[in-house]
Scaffold this motif. Structure first.
Motif, PDB file in Angstrom:
ATOM      1  N   ALA A 108      -7.901  17.016  -0.304  1.00  0.00           N
ATOM      2  CA  ALA A 108      -7.639  17.050  -1.747  1.00  0.00           C
ATOM      3  C   ALA A 108      -8.941  17.086  -2.540  1.00  0.00           C
ATOM      4  O   ALA A 108      -9.059  17.802  -3.540  1.00  0.00           O
ATOM      5  N   VAL A 109      -9.921  16.324  -2.096  1.00  0.00           N
ATOM      6  CA  VAL A 109     -11.210  16.286  -2.792  1.00  0.00           C
ATOM      7  C   VAL A 109     -11.950  17.614  -2.622  1.00  0.00           C
ATOM      8  O   VAL A 109     -12.492  18.154  -3.590  1.00  0.00           O
ATOM      9  N   TYR A 110     -11.963  18.148  -1.410  1.00  0.00           N
ATOM     10  CA  TYR A 110     -12.592  19.458  -1.187  1.00  0.00           C
ATOM     11  C   TYR A 110     -11.994  20.484  -2.155  1.00  0.00           C
ATOM     12  O   TYR A 110     -12.711  21.196  -2.850  1.00  0.00           O
ATOM     13  N   ARG A 111     -10.669  20.555  -2.169  1.00  0.00           N
ATOM     14  CA  ARG A 111      -9.975  21.549  -2.987  1.00  0.00           C
ATOM     15  C   ARG A 111     -10.279  21.362  -4.476  1.00  0.00           C
ATOM     16  O   ARG A 111     -10.640  22.315  -5.166  1.00  0.00           O
ATOM     17  N   ALA A 112     -10.170  20.143  -4.983  1.00  0.00           N
ATOM     18  CA  ALA A 112     -10.362  19.892  -6.408  1.00  0.00           C
ATOM     19  C   ALA A 112     -11.791  20.160  -6.849  1.00  0.00           C
ATOM     20  O   ALA A 112     -12.022  20.810  -7.875  1.00  0.00           O
ATOM     21  N   VAL A 113     -12.753  19.684  -6.087  1.00  0.00           N
ATOM     22  CA  VAL A 113     -14.156  19.864  -6.486  1.00  0.00           C
ATOM     23  C   VAL A 113     -14.557  21.336  -6.421  1.00  0.00           C
ATOM     24  O   VAL A 113     -15.204  21.849  -7.341  1.00  0.00           O
ATOM     25  N   GLU A 114     -14.157  22.022  -5.365  1.00  0.00           N
ATOM     26  CA  GLU A 114     -14.541  23.430  -5.261  1.00  0.00           C
ATOM     27  C   GLU A 114     -13.853  24.282  -6.328  1.00  0.00           C
ATOM     28  O   GLU A 114     -14.471  25.166  -6.906  1.00  0.00           O
ATOM     29  N   GLU A 115     -12.579  23.991  -6.646  1.00  0.00           N
ATOM     30  CA  GLU A 115     -11.859  24.779  -7.648  1.00  0.00           C
ATOM     31  C   GLU A 115     -12.271  24.430  -9.072  1.00  0.00           C
ATOM     32  O   GLU A 115     -12.465  25.314  -9.904  1.00  0.00           O
ATOM     33  N   LEU A 116     -12.384  23.146  -9.385  1.00  0.00           N
ATOM     34  CA  LEU A 116     -12.632  22.727 -10.766  1.00  0.00           C
ATOM     35  C   LEU A 116     -14.104  22.666 -11.134  1.00  0.00           C
ATOM     36  O   LEU A 116     -14.472  22.952 -12.275  1.00  0.00           O
ATOM     37  N   VAL A 117     -14.934  22.278 -10.189  1.00  0.00           N
ATOM     38  CA  VAL A 117     -16.360  22.124 -10.484  1.00  0.00           C
ATOM     39  C   VAL A 117     -17.127  23.389 -10.119  1.00  0.00           C
ATOM     40  O   VAL A 117     -18.103  23.743 -10.760  1.00  0.00           O
ATOM     41  N   GLY A 118     -16.674  24.064  -9.070  1.00  0.00           N
ATOM     42  CA  GLY A 118     -17.332  25.297  -8.672  1.00  0.00           C
ATOM     43  C   GLY A 118     -18.539  25.097  -7.784  1.00  0.00           C
ATOM     44  O   GLY A 118     -19.364  25.994  -7.640  1.00  0.00           O
ATOM     45  N   LEU A 119     -18.651  23.934  -7.169  1.00  0.00           N
ATOM     46  CA  LEU A 119     -19.735  23.670  -6.228  1.00  0.00           C
ATOM     47  C   LEU A 119     -19.176  23.631  -4.814  1.00  0.00           C
ATOM     48  O   LEU A 119     -18.015  23.284  -4.602  1.00  0.00           O
ATOM     49  N   GLN A 120     -20.010  23.962  -3.861  1.00  0.00           N
ATOM     50  CA  GLN A 120     -19.609  23.910  -2.466  1.00  0.00           C
ATOM     51  C   GLN A 120     -19.676  22.463  -1.990  1.00  0.00           C
ATOM     52  O   GLN A 120     -20.708  21.804  -2.137  1.00  0.00           O
TER      53      GLN A 120
END
Length: 151
Positions: A108-120
């Motif tokens: 869930a954290v991987y998905r949210a951070v990559e989608e919303l923040v745009g960082l790897q």
């Protein structure tokens, strides 16, 4: 003989070199912003009772009760220019398989951070610090008015 361009004008314009982002300005995303996104994503996973541990958990419960939730409690993010690492400490609800819960939180954290923040996201470390066991349900004993109704 007349020279014919094999590429129409529109195709030449479409291949224009994009302007580098650095020429347009700089974007900085703070560790606090990333931690909040990660914290909200982690809390949404069924089986997560709360984030954080010990005294911070008690303070978090008070903040939640008055409607001033700290979404980044129990979350630490290290942000680079293009990558981020996240550490999460959480309290699980009793009866939830802990390894499965950690995997679900991580996803869930991987998905949210990559989608919303745009960082790897390079890693999400999950620490289960405690298990919440709800207090036993007290059996209600009939009061004097209920006893009289039964007689």
């Amino acid at each position: 003989m007349e020279y014919q361009n094999p590429q129409p004008e529109a195709a030449i314009q479409a291949r224009a070199v994009p302007v580098p982002a650095s020429a347009l300005g700089r974007t900085v995303i703070s560790e606090t912003a990333v931690a909040k996104v990660a914290g909200i994503a982690a809390r949404a996973v069924p089986g997560v009772y709360s984030l954080g541990s010990g005294p911070s958990r008690a303070l978090g419960a008070i903040r939640d009760a008055v409607g001033n939730s700290d979404h980044a409690a129990g979350v630490h993010a290290e942000v680079g220019e293009t990558q981020v690492a996240v550490d999460i400490s959480l309290v699980a609800s009793y009866g939830t398989p802990l390894h499965s819960l950690a995997d679900q939180v991580r996803a869930a954290v991987y998905r949210a951070v990559e989608e919303l923040v745009g960082l790897q996201v390079i890693e999400v470390n999950v620490e289960v610090t405690d298990v919440y066991v709800p207090p036993p349900v007290k059996a209600t004993t009939p009061g004097p008015t209920e006893r009289e109704a039964l007689l």
